[in-house]
Design a protein around this motif. Structure first.
Motif, PDB file in Angstrom:
ATOM      1  N   PRO A   7    -118.799  59.492  57.556  1.00  0.00           N
ATOM      2  CA  PRO A   7    -117.617  59.962  58.326  1.00  0.00           C
ATOM      3  C   PRO A   7    -117.249  59.721  59.584  1.00  0.00           C
ATOM      4  CG  PRO A   7    -119.070  61.629  56.565  1.00  0.00           C
ATOM      5  CD  PRO A   7    -119.817  60.462  56.725  1.00  0.00           C
ATOM      6  N   THR A   8    -118.560  59.849  60.522  1.00  0.00           N
ATOM      7  CA  THR A   8    -118.274  59.418  61.592  1.00  0.00           C
ATOM      8  C   THR A   8    -118.883  57.685  61.692  1.00  0.00           C
ATOM      9  OG1 THR A   8    -120.420  60.072  62.077  1.00  0.00           O
ATOM     10  CG2 THR A   8    -118.766  61.587  62.888  1.00  0.00           C
ATOM     11  N   THR A 203    -121.832  55.671  56.496  1.00  0.00           N
ATOM     12  CA  THR A 203    -120.971  54.812  55.496  1.00  0.00           C
ATOM     13  C   THR A 203    -120.314  53.648  56.460  1.00  0.00           C
ATOM     14  OG1 THR A 203    -120.356  56.726  54.170  1.00  0.00           O
ATOM     15  CG2 THR A 203    -118.776  54.951  54.358  1.00  0.00           C
ATOM     16  N   VAL A 204    -120.721  52.434  56.033  1.00  0.00           N
ATOM     17  CA  VAL A 204    -120.685  51.335  56.791  1.00  0.00           C
ATOM     18  C   VAL A 204    -119.721  50.250  56.090  1.00  0.00           C
ATOM     19  CG1 VAL A 204    -121.658  49.470  58.312  1.00  0.00           C
ATOM     20  CG2 VAL A 204    -122.788  51.811  58.100  1.00  0.00           C
ATOM     21  N   SER A 205    -118.896  49.606  56.918  1.00  0.00           N
ATOM     22  CA  SER A 205    -118.013  48.485  56.528  1.00  0.00           C
ATOM     23  C   SER A 205    -118.615  47.226  57.030  1.00  0.00           C
ATOM     24  CB  SER A 205    -116.463  48.562  56.923  1.00  0.00           C
ATOM     25  OG  SER A 205    -115.875  49.846  56.225  1.00  0.00           O
ATOM     26  N   ILE A 217    -119.809  50.490  52.208  1.00  0.00           N
ATOM     27  CA  ILE A 217    -121.080  51.174  51.440  1.00  0.00           C
ATOM     28  C   ILE A 217    -121.483  52.470  51.989  1.00  0.00           C
ATOM     29  CG2 ILE A 217    -123.478  50.667  50.987  1.00  0.00           C
ATOM     30  CD1 ILE A 217    -122.770  47.831  51.431  1.00  0.00           C
ATOM     31  N   ALA A 218    -121.698  53.532  51.255  1.00  0.00           N
ATOM     32  CA  ALA A 218    -121.973  54.867  51.681  1.00  0.00           C
ATOM     33  C   ALA A 218    -123.451  54.998  51.612  1.00  0.00           C
ATOM     34  CB  ALA A 218    -121.356  55.668  50.703  1.00  0.00           C
ATOM     35  N   ASN A 219    -124.039  56.237  52.202  1.00  0.00           N
ATOM     36  CA  ASN A 219    -125.321  56.505  52.263  1.00  0.00           C
ATOM     37  C   ASN A 219    -126.159  55.817  52.604  1.00  0.00           C
ATOM     38  OD1 ASN A 219    -124.358  58.980  51.066  1.00  0.00           O
ATOM     39  ND2 ASN A 219    -124.364  58.216  49.005  1.00  0.00           N
ATOM     40  N   MET A 220    -126.042  54.767  53.697  1.00  0.00           N
ATOM     41  CA  MET A 220    -126.941  53.593  54.243  1.00  0.00           C
ATOM     42  C   MET A 220    -127.905  54.455  55.183  1.00  0.00           C
ATOM     43  SD  MET A 220    -124.695  50.160  54.675  1.00  0.00           S
ATOM     44  CE  MET A 220    -126.002  49.154  54.551  1.00  0.00           C
ATOM     45  N   VAL A 221    -128.981  53.913  54.962  1.00  0.00           N
ATOM     46  CA  VAL A 221    -130.138  54.233  55.670  1.00  0.00           C
ATOM     47  C   VAL A 221    -129.850  53.751  57.220  1.00  0.00           C
ATOM     48  CG1 VAL A 221    -132.598  54.490  55.992  1.00  0.00           C
ATOM     49  CG2 VAL A 221    -131.538  54.761  53.869  1.00  0.00           C
TER      50      VAL A 221
END
Length: 387
Positions: A7-8, A203-205, A217-221
């Motif tokens: 989200p952020t 969540t990273v692009s 991609i969501a939920n990345m560590v």
């Protein structure tokens, strides 16, 4: 290949796909976040594929002459590191293509290896070097799913004694847990770096490039363990010798010509890895990505001032959420739930934070008139063409 949203969102620091071009970090479009960040695909390295690195553990505190070393928390942690490295490193491989190299993880005893989609790129054939051997092995592509930046390749003649990695429970990954990142950064096979879980649920692009479609991609560590070109596709592991993610991205500093931002790396979570890999191995495609979708093809809409002002629908799939809600080509999506939509990327990011089956209000304009409709989100399918 090069080292390659929440989200952020941090501004994707150009993750780098594996390959010769991985030497320079690439920037993705900025993302709304507490701070401006860019991401670099930690994909391939242009370094020598034959190079290897030897990991030597440092000794514990010096013993007093004539006495045994006193046990300490430091010695125990060192022992834990050595145990985990001994457990997991045999499951880590180096993958070489005609444009560079990256890393991979032995997925099963049949020769299947999971890695990043940006590591394999458009290649169909690969050379794989196991951790316990210097003899290159041939491998071919099983299938790739760029929307989640994952792929599976398979050894043509799997040797005996393959050691599949153990994958952990993504729901048990917590901030502060110690992590080790393994792989072949800059061609240095068998390298290990250490850090902690810095955050979860990012969540990273990824930045777009020759080997990277710019997946969201969501939920990345997020981890502080160093991730460099060539680390992509390698495991991020915990002190239980479990893979909790696949190293994929490293942050770069947008105002420093793409210079690395130390201690900010990202890994695809284990739950996503196993879900996608199992489908690729069984069906050679993904039929249930676990990702929410509207069932449309869209592009960024520019207003009269040529400023991004939404995502305009180009086409609507026959059985998707958009079709059920009456959305049409030409409608401009301006809001999804509480999130303002100004570009196709922002729409993709908003969807990545949701799950199939979720009910959400879509704000849009049609012929200049503002409208809303409630829809139930569907699932992003294998084509990946529609958000």
């Amino acid at each position: 290949m090069h080292p390659k949203k929440e989200p952020t969102r941090p501004v994707p620091a150009g993750p780098r796909p594996t390959g010769p071009r991985a030497a320079a970090a690439r920037l993705a479009a900025p993302v709304a976040a507490a701070s401006l960040v860019a991401f670099a695909i930690a994909g391939c390295s242009s370094g020598p594929s034959s190079s290897t690195a030897t990991t030597t553990a440092s000794s514990g505190a010096a013993a007093t002459p004539g006495s045994a070393p006193a046990p300490s928390a430091t010695n125990q942690l060192q022992n834990d590191y050595e145990r985990v490295i001994g457990d997991v490193l045999p499951s880590v491989v180096q993958i070489t293509t005609d444009v560079g190299l990256g890393s991979g993880i032995v997925y099963d005893g049949k020769g299947d290896i999971v890695t990043n989609a940006h590591v394999v790129g458009t290649a169909q054939d690969f050379t794989v070097t196991l951790a316990n051997s210097t003899k290159p092995l041939d491998a071919t592509l099983v299938a790739s799913y760029p929307d989640s930046d994952l792929a599976v390749i398979k050894l043509t003649s799997p040797p005996g004694g393959l050691k599949p990695a153990t994958f952990g429970d993504s729901t048990k990954v917590e901030v502060g847990q110690i992590t080790l990142a393994m792989g072949s950064p800059l061609g240095l096979a068998g390298s290990v770096t250490q850090g902690i879980v810095s955050a979860t649920g990012r969540t990273v692009s990824e930045p777009q490039g020759a080997d990277s479609p710019g997946a969201t991609i969501a939920n990345m560590v997020q981890t502080s363990a160093a991730i460099n070109p060539g680390n992509s596709g390698g495991p991020l592991v915990n002190l239980f010798s479990q893979v909790i993610g696949i190293n994929s991205l490293a942050a770069t500093e947008p105002q420093s010509n793409g210079a690395a931002a130390p201690g900010i790396g990202f890994a695809i979570p284990a739950s996503t890895i196993t879900n996608i890999a199992d489908q690729l191995i069984k069906d050679r495609k993904v039929t249930n990505s676990g990702r929410a979708a509207l069932g449309i093809t869209a592009r960024t809409y520019l207003n009269a001032d040529f400023q991004p002002a939404g995502a305009v629908i180009v086409s609507v799939g026959p059985n998707g959420a958009a079709a059920a809600g009456g959305l049409q080509p030409g409608d401009v999506i301006t809001r999804l739930g509480d999130t303002q939509i100004t570009t196709l990327s922002s729409l993709t990011t908003a969807l990545a934070a949701l799950t199939p089956g979720s009910k959400v209000t879509v704000g849009y304009t049609r012929d200049g008139q503002a409208k809303t409709v409630d829809v139930t989100l569907g699932t992003l399918e294998a084509s990946g063409a529609t958000p």
